[in-house]
Design an enzyme around this catalytic site. Structure first.
Site, short mmCIF file in Angstrom:
data_model
loop_
_atom_site.label_atom_id
_atom_site.label_comp_id
_atom_site.label_asym_id
_atom_site.label_seq_id
_atom_site.Cartn_x
_atom_site.Cartn_y
_atom_site.Cartn_z
N GLU A 260 1.58 7.00 -3.11
CA GLU A 260 1.91 5.65 -3.60
C GLU A 260 0.72 4.79 -3.23
O GLU A 260 0.44 4.59 -2.05
CB GLU A 260 3.17 5.13 -2.90
N CYS A 297 1.41 -4.19 -1.77
CA CYS A 297 1.03 -3.32 -2.89
C CYS A 297 1.53 -3.91 -4.21
O CYS A 297 1.04 -3.57 -5.27
CB CYS A 297 1.57 -1.92 -2.69
P1 NAP Z 1 -5.35 3.74 3.88
O1 NAP Z 1 -6.58 3.23 4.51
O2 NAP Z 1 -5.51 4.63 2.69
O3 NAP Z 1 -4.52 4.49 5.02
C1 NAP Z 1 -3.34 5.25 4.79
C2 NAP Z 1 -3.34 6.52 5.65
O4 NAP Z 1 -4.20 7.49 5.04
C3 NAP Z 1 -3.86 6.34 7.07
O5 NAP Z 1 -3.14 7.19 7.93
C4 NAP Z 1 -5.30 6.76 6.95
O6 NAP Z 1 -5.80 7.20 8.19
C5 NAP Z 1 -5.21 7.92 5.95
N1 NAP Z 1 -6.47 8.11 5.23
C6 NAP Z 1 -7.11 7.18 4.48
N2 NAP Z 1 -8.23 7.72 3.94
C7 NAP Z 1 -8.28 9.01 4.36
C8 NAP Z 1 -9.20 10.10 4.13
N3 NAP Z 1 -10.27 9.94 3.37
N4 NAP Z 1 -8.94 11.28 4.69
C9 NAP Z 1 -7.84 11.42 5.49
N5 NAP Z 1 -6.95 10.43 5.74
C10 NAP Z 1 -7.16 9.25 5.18
O7 NAP Z 1 -4.40 2.56 3.39
P2 NAP Z 1 -4.03 1.18 4.15
O8 NAP Z 1 -5.26 0.33 4.22
O9 NAP Z 1 -3.31 1.48 5.39
O10 NAP Z 1 -3.00 0.49 3.16
C11 NAP Z 1 -3.37 -0.45 2.20
C12 NAP Z 1 -3.27 0.15 0.80
O11 NAP Z 1 -2.00 0.72 0.63
C13 NAP Z 1 -3.40 -0.90 -0.30
O12 NAP Z 1 -4.21 -0.39 -1.33
C14 NAP Z 1 -1.97 -1.08 -0.78
O13 NAP Z 1 -1.87 -1.51 -2.13
C15 NAP Z 1 -1.43 0.30 -0.60
N6 NAP Z 1 0.01 0.32 -0.46
C16 NAP Z 1 0.75 0.93 -1.42
C17 NAP Z 1 2.12 0.93 -1.32
C18 NAP Z 1 2.96 1.59 -2.38
O14 NAP Z 1 4.14 1.75 -2.17
N7 NAP Z 1 2.40 1.97 -3.50
C19 NAP Z 1 2.76 0.34 -0.22
C20 NAP Z 1 1.98 -0.26 0.75
C21 NAP Z 1 0.59 -0.24 0.62
P3 NAP Z 1 -7.25 6.75 8.68
O15 NAP Z 1 -7.23 5.25 8.68
O16 NAP Z 1 -7.38 7.39 10.01
O17 NAP Z 1 -8.23 7.29 7.68
#
Ligand code: NAP
Length: 502
Positions: A260, A297
């Protein structure tokens, strides 16, 4: 009290190194990093627990879910305090989010008790059928196996350790391994303590839930590629989601990845609606845009607005409203840095006009809203990307055809909104026919922030809003992501899963 360790098979264990958490305010914690070996131990425990857990009754899993909710509530004050320090989100919001989290757990409990989620069907044997007799066929949904869960930084409770994905997987009968988000490791720690307490009270196998924490990406990658992991639930950025999605597809045995991710959440303001309610819609839109410092999001980050006096009035109201929005801390300084970097990049796009601009500040964000023409938006990739934070772009259109061209050009979205009056229905119908192919949820005369937890909710959408558009991550039907159909042909009654027996 924070353990700062990994919860594996009911025991809090050390990792090979540690990292210091970076709360937005208040006390920092020493948290152990995990390793591929620890991921292996958690996956093995989940795999071992799966055989029994998959055959537990729906009522015993419902009891576990309710017990987790109650254990979270018992620790409510401590969770809110730590979570506020880690994320900077206000207590009131966190209390509300905790209520949503425990409500989700309770809703899944009630849902599995009803039993419909099993989608049972029976085709009786027809031994006399000519020329080929028909065997007895019975079908029901069965749990996948161990599931890895990744939560997002912006919903540290409802889309994290005991969030919707964990609740859905445990309800389905799948053990869960959560990779804690490094932006709120102490919150994940406390929630995991609540889950362990519930597991012990319900006399369940502790292997059904593990938490691994890590400040880097290696542990996440080891987790999604581990052979015992059978599916992944992810909420977060497109960049992170795409990396892990690709890894899941490249495994010797690929597995489903339910990502998501982000969304622009377009809002179309149709002419009659604009004529009647320009100022009212503009005020509501500014409020929705700035909720949680734009870190939702479902933030409405793209607004499609007809040219003309009423459109200009809308923009004046937006400018006035934005004057009153103060700068606020973002979830992490890294997210704030990305926000200001992306806002700066937008200003280099030819033909872009500032509606409201604010000055960059460390760790905080304030609104930035720009406008452009439909022709410009259609040819600019940068303008079509999500910027996480209180940013939006307003696209001015000259006629219905331009509105439809924008709708047709959209990538997959979590939501799409139309503001309309009766006389707008002809255009609205044309838009709807396009938007239902683009978005998981379509709204009329409302704002997309605020996602109701209900059976009819769809929180998902075509890529890149999610990696699998045939499902939802919010609402009871989210359980279907962790279930697969199994057909039992001529299997004796006593050997069938209890719920499929006569
Ligand atoms: P994020 O940086 O992608 O982090 C999410 C998880 O994924 C973390 O545990 C992160 O750990 C891991 N991760 C990220 N990149 C990775 C990689 N290359 N390899 C391995 N693990 C990885 O997201 P966020 O900043 O927390 O959240 C914000 C985003 O989420 C926004 O774009 C928002 O729109 C979206 N969001 C979507 C929803 C929905 O329901 N669609 C809901 C809420 C938020 P690490 O930080 O250790 O890499």
């Amino acid at each position: 009290m924070i353990k700062g360790k990994h919860l594996i098979d009911g025991t809090w264990v050390d990792g090979p190194s540690t990292f210091q958490s970076t709360p937005v305010q208040g006390t920092s914690h020493i948290i152990h990093n995990a390793s591929s070996n620890l991921v292996g131990e958690a996956a093995q425990a989940a795999h071992n627990a799966y055989q029994n857990y998959a055959f537990t009754s729906s009522s015993s899993r419902a009891q576990l879910l309710r017990s987790i909710a109650s254990e979270i509530n018992k620790r409510g004050q401590e969770i809110s305090t730590i979570c506020e320090q880690e994320t900077g989100l206000p207590q009131a919001r966190l209390i509300g989010e905790r209520g949503r989290t425990t409500n989700q757990l309770e809703q899944f409990a009630t849902y599995i008790e009803k039993g419909d989620y099993l989608q049972r069907s029976v085709d009786q044997a027809l031994p006399e059928r000519d020329p080929i007799p028909r065997p007895e066929l019975r079908k029901m949904m069965r749990p996948f196996g161990p599931v890895a869960i990744f939560g997002a930084s912006n919903f540290p409770l409802a889309f994290s350790t005991a969030g919707g994905d964990t609740a859905a997987a445990l309800a389905a009968g799948c053990p869960v391994i959560v990779k804690g988000h490094p932006a709120h490791p102490a919150t994940s720690d406390l929630i995991s303590q609540a889950i362990l307490s519930a597991i012990i009270k319900c006399d369940m196998d502790p292997g059904i839930f593990s938490l691994v924490q890590d400040s880097g990406v290696k542990v996440a990658q080891a987790l999604v590629t581990h052979p015992h992991i059978t599916a992944v639930g992810f909420t977060g950025s497109l960049q992170g989601g795409k990396t892990l999605f690709d890894l899941c597809n490249q495994r010797p045995v690929p597995i489903p990845f339910y990502g998501e991710m982000g969304s622009l959440n377009p809002v179309f303001v149709l002419p009659e609606s604009l004529d009647k309610s320009a100022a009212k819609i503009a005020k509501g839109w500014v409020e929705s845009l700035n909720l949680g410092v734009g870190q939702f999001c479902t933030k409405p980050g793209l607004l499609i607005l007809p040219e003309g006096n009423k459109g200009d009035e809308f923009i004046s109201t937006v400018q006035q409203q934005l004057e009153d929005v103060s700068a606020n801390l973002m979830l992490t300084s890294g997210i704030a840095e990305s926000y200001w970097h992306d806002v700066e990049k937008i200003q280099t796009v030819p033909g872009i006009k500032a509606i409201f601009q604010s000055k960059a500040q460390a760790a905080s964000a304030s609104p930035n809203v720009f406008s452009t023409t439909a022709a410009q938006w259609l040819q600019s990739d940068i303008l079509q990307e999500e910027i996480f934070g209180p940013y939006a772009i307003i696209v001015r259109t000259t006629d219905q055809e331009e509105m439809l061209a924008i709708a047709n050009h959209l990538q997959g979205q979590l939501t799409a909104t139309i503001f309309l009056e009766d006389t707008d229905h002809e255009t609205a119908l044309k838009l709807l026919q396009v938007l239902e192919q683009k978005a998981g949820r379509i709204l009329a005369n409302g704002y997309p922030t605020g996602v109701e937890v209900a059976e009819s909710m769809v929180h998902g959408g075509p890529y890149p809003a999610s990696t699998f558009m045939a499902t939802t991550s919010v609402g009871s039907t989210a359980i279907q992501r962790f279930l697969k159909p199994v057909c039992y042909q001529n299997i004796p009654q006593s050997l069938l899963p209890q719920e499929l027996q006569d």
